[in-house]
Design an enzyme around this catalytic site. Structure first.
Site, short mmCIF file in Angstrom:
data_model
loop_
_atom_site.label_atom_id
_atom_site.label_comp_id
_atom_site.label_asym_id
_atom_site.label_seq_id
_atom_site.Cartn_x
_atom_site.Cartn_y
_atom_site.Cartn_z
N GLU A 33 31.69 44.42 46.44
CA GLU A 33 32.47 43.20 46.22
C GLU A 33 31.56 41.99 46.03
OE1 GLU A 33 35.53 42.63 45.50
OE2 GLU A 33 36.21 44.68 45.72
N TYR A 36 38.50 35.51 49.19
CA TYR A 36 38.79 36.68 48.35
C TYR A 36 38.08 37.92 48.88
CZ TYR A 36 38.11 40.28 45.01
OH TYR A 36 38.04 41.53 44.46
N ASP A 51 41.84 38.54 42.49
CA ASP A 51 40.67 38.19 41.65
C ASP A 51 41.20 37.78 40.28
OD1 ASP A 51 41.44 40.52 40.40
OD2 ASP A 51 39.52 41.56 40.65
N CYS A 109 46.24 45.40 31.38
CA CYS A 109 46.68 44.02 31.19
C CYS A 109 45.45 43.16 30.89
CB CYS A 109 47.41 43.53 32.44
SG CYS A 109 48.33 42.01 32.15
N CYS A 132 50.82 46.92 26.83
CA CYS A 132 52.07 46.87 27.60
C CYS A 132 52.84 48.19 27.54
CB CYS A 132 52.96 45.73 27.10
SG CYS A 132 52.17 44.11 27.28
N CYS A 164 51.96 50.25 30.46
CA CYS A 164 51.95 49.57 31.75
C CYS A 164 53.12 50.02 32.63
CB CYS A 164 52.04 48.06 31.52
SG CYS A 164 52.10 47.11 33.04
N CYS A 217 58.27 42.97 33.54
CA CYS A 217 57.32 41.90 33.17
C CYS A 217 57.97 40.88 32.23
CB CYS A 217 56.10 42.52 32.51
SG CYS A 217 54.91 41.27 31.96
#
Ligand code: SF4
Length: 369
Positions: free
Chosen positions: A44, A127, A145, A197, A204, A207, A213
Site C-alpha cells: 500500500e 487511506y 483510492d 470502470c 460497462c 460490469c 449504475c
C-alpha cells in the site's frame, strides 16, 4: 432501480480478482487465510502515487531482501533508500523505515489491527490505515483510492467536482461496505476501477453493477468524476554540475531530510527557481562544458536543468559533497531526475542494480526521517 449490492461485486471478484504478489486470492481467504499485514502495508505504501505494474518488481525485491518487518526495521536506512530509488516520493521511503522501526519497537513487531492504531504510525494516512485494516484484518473500513472515487462518482452520478466530492464518496462507500468480507470488498472495488470502470471507455457491459449504475444509464460515465480546473504547473530552472574524477567517481551531496527528494543524493547545483538559473553555483573551478538540458515534472512544478560536466583530477570534495565510487553509482539512491542528469553528462545509461547493497563511504545520515 436496484442499489449496488456488495454480493454482486464479490461474486465478480471471486472470478476476476487480479493476482498480485502481495495478495491472498479469494479462494484462500475463504479458507480463513488472511494476508501478512507487513506485505499489505508495504504494497500500500508503494502503491501510493504509483502503478501496480511499476510496484511489482520493487515489492518482490523488498520481500527478498527484507522478508519480515523486523528485517526491514533493522536494515541500514541508506540501503532502503537505495532500493526505493526510482519509485519517487522519497519521503515515503523515509516514513516506511520509520514505521517499521516504530512497529518493531513499540508494538512487538505486530501491526495494530484498528484504523486508529494504524493511523498513528509514521507515514500511514487515513487511506492506508483503512486499506490495511480492511485487507489484513477484515475490519469493515471504507477504503477509497482514486479507482474507488471514480466507480462511486459514476454509480451515483455525483456532479460535485473532486476534491469537494470526497466526503460524499467516503460516506457512500461506507454504506456499501459489508460486514462480511470487507477486505475482499475493498480489493474488488479497486480491481473494478482498475480493470473495468477505467477512466476512458469503461467496459460497462462487463460490469457487475451496470444495472444500478446511474452514469451508465445516462451514458456520461467518461465525464465522471468531475474535476476542478487544474492550476497551471509552473516551470523552475536550475543548474546541475556533474564532476567525474579520472577513476569514474561522481561528486555528489545529500539533500536535506525534509522536503522534495529529502535524504536523496544529488550532484551539486543551483537552487531551482522560476527565474533564470544561478550559473555561479559550480562546486569548484574546472573546465566545465555544457552537456545539455534535462526536463523533469514533479507534482507541483516542471523542472528544466542545464547540465554542466567536467572531468577532474584527484582533489578533495567541497565541504558538503563526497566522491561516490563509479561502481557504487548504480546501486545508490539517485532519484530519477539525477539519473537523467548523470546520463546526459556522461552520454551513457546508468543501469539500476536492483537489490544491490550500498557500498559507498559517505557522511553518516540519521536513521529516521
Ligand atoms: S456500469 Fe460502467 S460506469 Fe458504472 S460502475 Fe460499472 S463500469 Fe463504471
Amino acid at each position: 432501480m436496484p442499489a449496488p449490492s456488495a454480493t454482486a461485486l464479490l461474486d465478480w471478484y471471486d472470478v476476476h480478482a487480479r493476482r498480485l504478489p502481495w495478495r491472498v486470492p479469494p479462494e484462500d481467504r475463504e479458507l480463513g487465510i488472511l494476508p501478512d499485514p507487513y506485505r499489505v502495508w508495504l504494497s500500500e505504501v508503494m502503491l501510493q502515487q504509483t502503478t501496480v505494474a511499476a510496484v511489482k518488481s520493487y515489492f518482490l525485491n523488498f520481500m527478498e531482501r527484507w522478508p519480515t518487518l523486523q528485517a526491514l526495521a533493522a536494515a541500514p536506512r541508506d540501503d532502503v533508500m537505495a532500493a526505493w530509488a526510482g519509485l519517487g516520493y522519497y519521503s515515503r521511503a523515509r516514513n516506511l523505515k520509520a514505521c517499521a522501526e516504530a512497529v518493531a519497537r513499540d508494538h512487538d513487531g505486530r501491526f495494530p489491527d484498528t484504523v486508529e492504531g494504524l493511523a498513528a504510525l509514521p507515514g500511514i494516512g487515513p487511506y492506508t490505515a483503512a486499506a490495511i485494516a480492511a485487507i489484513a484484518f477484515d475490519v469493515p473500513a471504507a477504503v477509497v483510492d482514486g479507482n474507488v472515487e471514480r466507480v462511486v462518482a459514476r454509480l451515483f452520478e455525483l456532479e460535485t467536482p473532486l476534491p469537494d466530492v470526497k466526503p460524499e464518496i467516503r460516506r457512500l462507500t461506507a454504506t456499501m461496505t459489508p460486514d462480511q468480507r470487507p477486505g475482499d470488498f475493498a480489493q474488488a472495488m479497486m480491481d473494478l476501477g482498475a480493470t473495468i470502470c477505467t477512466p476512458k471507455r469503461p467496459a460497462c457491459a462487463l460490469c457487475p453493477w451496470s444495472e444500478p449504475c446511474l452514469a451508465h444509464r445516462r451514458g456520461d460515465a467518461e465525464t465522471l468524476p468531475r474535476r476542478r480546473a487544474k492550476a497551471v504547473r509552473p516551470t523552475r530552472y536550475g543548474m546541475a554540475f556533474v564532476a567525474r574524477r579520472h577513476d569514474g567517481a561522481l561528486l555528489v551531496r545529500r539533500r536535506a531530510d525534509k522536503g522534495l527528494l529529502g535524504g536523496m543524493l544529488e550532484v551539486p547545483g543551483s537552487e531551482w527557481r522560476e527565474g533564470p538559473a544561478n550559473e555561479t553555483a559550480a562546486p569548484f573551478q574546472a573546465g566545465w562544458r555544457s552537456a545539455g538540458k534535462v526536463e523533469h515534472t514533479f507534482t507541483h512544478f516542471h523542472l528544466v536543468l542545464s547540465v554542466m560536466a567536467a572531468e577532474v583530477g584527484d582533489r578533495p570534495p567541497p565541504a558538503d559533497c563526497f566522491w561516490l565510487d563509479a561502481a557504487a553509482v548504480a546501486g545508490e539512491a539517485l532519484p530519477t531526475v539525477m539519473r537523467k542528469v548523470v546520463e546526459v553528462a556522461t552520454g551513457a545509461p546508468i543501469r539500476r542494480a536492483a537489490g544491490r547493497p550500498s557500498t559507498a563511504a559517505r557522511p553518516k545520515s540519521s536513521s529516521t526521517g
